[in-house]
Design a protein around this motif. Structure first.
Motif, PDB file in Angstrom:
ATOM      1  N   ARG B  16     -35.114 -36.779 -25.536  1.00 49.42           N
ATOM      2  CA  ARG B  16     -33.861 -37.175 -25.855  1.00 49.42           C
ATOM      3  C   ARG B  16     -33.049 -37.915 -24.617  1.00 49.42           C
ATOM      4  N   LEU B  17     -33.313 -37.411 -23.561  1.00 51.37           N
ATOM      5  CA  LEU B  17     -32.691 -38.131 -22.171  1.00 51.37           C
ATOM      6  C   LEU B  17     -33.192 -39.509 -22.130  1.00 51.37           C
ATOM      7  N   ILE B  18     -34.547 -39.616 -22.268  1.00 53.98           N
ATOM      8  CA  ILE B  18     -35.175 -40.952 -22.184  1.00 53.98           C
ATOM      9  C   ILE B  18     -35.093 -41.991 -23.102  1.00 53.98           C
ATOM     10  N   GLN B  19     -34.775 -41.261 -24.589  1.00 54.40           N
ATOM     11  CA  GLN B  19     -34.467 -42.303 -25.625  1.00 54.40           C
ATOM     12  C   GLN B  19     -33.076 -42.944 -25.446  1.00 54.40           C
ATOM     13  N   GLU B  20     -32.244 -42.412 -24.603  1.00 58.22           N
ATOM     14  CA  GLU B  20     -31.026 -42.896 -24.440  1.00 58.22           C
ATOM     15  C   GLU B  20     -31.009 -43.909 -23.478  1.00 58.22           C
ATOM     16  N   LYS B  21     -32.163 -44.130 -22.862  1.00 58.98           N
ATOM     17  CA  LYS B  21     -32.223 -45.227 -21.594  1.00 58.98           C
ATOM     18  C   LYS B  21     -32.241 -46.485 -22.341  1.00 58.98           C
ATOM     19  N   PRO B  22     -31.845 -47.815 -21.651  1.00 59.65           N
ATOM     20  CA  PRO B  22     -31.969 -48.934 -22.303  1.00 59.65           C
ATOM     21  C   PRO B  22     -33.414 -49.533 -22.173  1.00 59.65           C
ATOM     22  N   ASN B  23     -33.609 -50.269 -23.024  1.00 59.98           N
ATOM     23  CA  ASN B  23     -35.145 -51.171 -23.307  1.00 59.98           C
ATOM     24  C   ASN B  23     -36.215 -50.143 -23.511  1.00 59.98           C
ATOM     25  N   VAL B  24     -35.922 -48.788 -23.742  1.00 61.05           N
ATOM     26  CA  VAL B  24     -36.955 -47.923 -23.933  1.00 61.05           C
ATOM     27  C   VAL B  24     -37.611 -48.248 -25.446  1.00 61.05           C
ATOM     28  N   ARG B  25     -38.956 -48.587 -25.614  1.00 56.67           N
ATOM     29  CA  ARG B  25     -39.343 -48.866 -27.050  1.00 56.67           C
ATOM     30  C   ARG B  25     -40.097 -47.673 -27.554  1.00 56.67           C
ATOM     31  N   ASP B  26     -40.879 -47.188 -26.681  1.00 57.41           N
ATOM     32  CA  ASP B  26     -41.695 -45.862 -27.272  1.00 57.41           C
ATOM     33  C   ASP B  26     -41.957 -44.623 -26.285  1.00 57.41           C
ATOM     34  N   ILE B  27     -41.970 -43.504 -26.496  1.00 60.69           N
ATOM     35  CA  ILE B  27     -42.181 -42.397 -25.604  1.00 60.69           C
ATOM     36  C   ILE B  27     -43.326 -41.520 -26.237  1.00 60.69           C
ATOM     37  N   VAL B  28     -44.120 -41.199 -25.355  1.00 59.59           N
ATOM     38  CA  VAL B  28     -45.160 -40.204 -25.901  1.00 59.59           C
ATOM     39  C   VAL B  28     -45.301 -39.293 -24.699  1.00 59.59           C
ATOM     40  N   ILE B  29     -45.289 -38.013 -24.969  1.00 56.04           N
ATOM     41  CA  ILE B  29     -45.369 -36.809 -23.909  1.00 56.04           C
ATOM     42  C   ILE B  29     -46.840 -35.990 -24.571  1.00 56.04           C
ATOM     43  N   LEU B  30     -47.383 -35.929 -23.388  1.00 55.05           N
ATOM     44  CA  LEU B  30     -48.672 -35.276 -23.632  1.00 55.05           C
ATOM     45  C   LEU B  30     -48.696 -33.689 -23.041  1.00 55.05           C
ATOM     46  N   ASN B  31     -49.412 -32.838 -23.561  1.00 54.36           N
ATOM     47  CA  ASN B  31     -49.497 -31.556 -23.148  1.00 54.36           C
ATOM     48  C   ASN B  31     -50.654 -31.497 -22.054  1.00 54.36           C
ATOM     49  N   ASP B  32     -50.879 -30.437 -21.384  1.00 52.72           N
ATOM     50  CA  ASP B  32     -51.689 -30.461 -20.159  1.00 52.72           C
ATOM     51  C   ASP B  32     -53.140 -30.576 -20.687  1.00 52.72           C
ATOM     52  N   LEU B  33     -53.530 -30.738 -21.863  1.00 55.60           N
ATOM     53  CA  LEU B  33     -54.951 -31.176 -22.190  1.00 55.60           C
ATOM     54  C   LEU B  33     -55.008 -32.537 -22.488  1.00 55.60           C
ATOM     55  N   GLY B  34     -53.783 -33.362 -22.309  1.00 57.23           N
ATOM     56  CA  GLY B  34     -53.755 -34.653 -22.603  1.00 57.23           C
ATOM     57  C   GLY B  34     -53.429 -35.122 -24.032  1.00 57.23           C
ATOM     58  N   HIS B  35     -53.110 -34.324 -25.086  1.00 55.63           N
ATOM     59  CA  HIS B  35     -52.752 -34.317 -26.395  1.00 55.63           C
ATOM     60  C   HIS B  35     -51.295 -34.774 -26.548  1.00 55.63           C
ATOM     61  N   PRO B  36     -50.925 -35.554 -27.298  1.00 54.57           N
ATOM     62  CA  PRO B  36     -49.594 -35.695 -27.590  1.00 54.57           C
ATOM     63  C   PRO B  36     -49.044 -34.971 -28.290  1.00 54.57           C
ATOM     64  N   VAL B  37     -47.725 -34.343 -27.858  1.00 56.74           N
ATOM     65  CA  VAL B  37     -46.832 -33.309 -28.438  1.00 56.74           C
ATOM     66  C   VAL B  37     -45.707 -33.803 -29.114  1.00 56.74           C
ATOM     67  N   LYS B  38     -45.276 -34.936 -28.740  1.00 65.21           N
ATOM     68  CA  LYS B  38     -43.916 -35.634 -28.998  1.00 65.21           C
ATOM     69  C   LYS B  38     -44.121 -37.076 -28.905  1.00 65.21           C
ATOM     70  N   SER B  39     -43.891 -37.965 -29.874  1.00 68.49           N
ATOM     71  CA  SER B  39     -44.102 -39.230 -29.712  1.00 68.49           C
ATOM     72  C   SER B  39     -43.050 -39.975 -30.725  1.00 68.49           C
ATOM     73  N   THR B  40     -43.072 -41.217 -30.254  1.00 74.09           N
ATOM     74  CA  THR B  40     -42.263 -42.164 -31.227  1.00 74.09           C
ATOM     75  C   THR B  40     -43.325 -43.063 -31.891  1.00 74.09           C
ATOM     76  N   MET B  41     -44.597 -43.059 -31.699  1.00 75.54           N
ATOM     77  CA  MET B  41     -45.692 -43.859 -32.314  1.00 75.54           C
ATOM     78  C   MET B  41     -45.895 -42.779 -33.288  1.00 75.54           C
ATOM     79  N   SER B  42     -47.154 -43.623 -34.095  1.00 76.63           N
ATOM     80  CA  SER B  42     -47.869 -42.887 -35.246  1.00 76.63           C
ATOM     81  C   SER B  42     -48.811 -41.818 -34.574  1.00 76.63           C
ATOM     82  N   ASN B  43     -49.207 -40.931 -35.396  1.00 77.83           N
ATOM     83  CA  ASN B  43     -50.340 -40.255 -34.643  1.00 77.83           C
ATOM     84  C   ASN B  43     -51.529 -40.687 -33.988  1.00 77.83           C
ATOM     85  N   SER B  44     -52.068 -41.690 -34.887  1.00 78.36           N
ATOM     86  CA  SER B  44     -53.214 -42.374 -34.537  1.00 78.36           C
ATOM     87  C   SER B  44     -53.184 -43.291 -33.174  1.00 78.36           C
ATOM     88  N   ALA B  45     -51.728 -43.878 -33.126  1.00 81.03           N
ATOM     89  CA  ALA B  45     -51.599 -44.836 -32.024  1.00 81.03           C
ATOM     90  C   ALA B  45     -51.228 -43.927 -30.838  1.00 81.03           C
TER      91      ALA B  45
END
Lengths: 110, 110
Positions: B16-45
């Protein structure tokens, strides 16, 4: 503006300018084949370091090809606890600078 | 200071905090296994992007092991003509932010 050719004089001048900057620990300049042509490191360390950087660049370039083939790598910054490594492709040469990172790292994200 | 555990609430809040920053196009957060757990992108992307970032991190970590095993990656910034990609390991999660880079790139080196 015609970019000046990346002659040895250009490489020497770039090397000299960077050396004058504060906190610069090491500089390695690669030719278009990715081989070190000017370095503050030993030959073996330069070659090893160049290898790491070229592997990263190759991986980034392949990733960018898929995401947006019109895009182009301008700079790679690797910030670690003790150092900051800057990699700048500059026409036919690549300039790698290792700086000591004495400032307190501020996580700018959140 | 005890670092707050990287719970889902923490991930949501960081997102949420990062989304409020200017110029942010995409955010992907990975867990400790390197898997996306939260993202603005599609699952495959997200999975593809996570793969690129994890490969880069693995290569950097191996390089650092050789150069200085006590060192630690704090942030990776990939600046291209159109974007800036920020990769920040944060305890057990990794935060990846893609920003549009509309400012004129200044080569700070020389």
């Amino acid at each position: 503006m015609l970019q000046s050719p990346r002659t040895l004089t250009y490489v020497e001048e770039a090397f000299r300018l960077i050396q004058e900057k504060p906190n610069v620990r090491d500089i390695v300049i690669l030719n278009d084949l990715g081989h070190p042509v000017k370095s503050t490191m030993s030959n073996s360390a330069s070659v090893e370091f160049a290898g790491l950087v070229q592997t990263l660049r190759g991986r980034i370039d392949r990733g960018m090809q898929k995401i947006d083939p019109t895009d182009e790598l301008l700079m790679l910054r690797i910030r670690t606890k003790f150092h900051e490594i800057l990699v700048t492709p500059d026409a036919k040469i690549t300039v790698i600078v290792v700086q000591s990172a004495d400032d307190k790292f501020e996580n700018e994200l959140f």
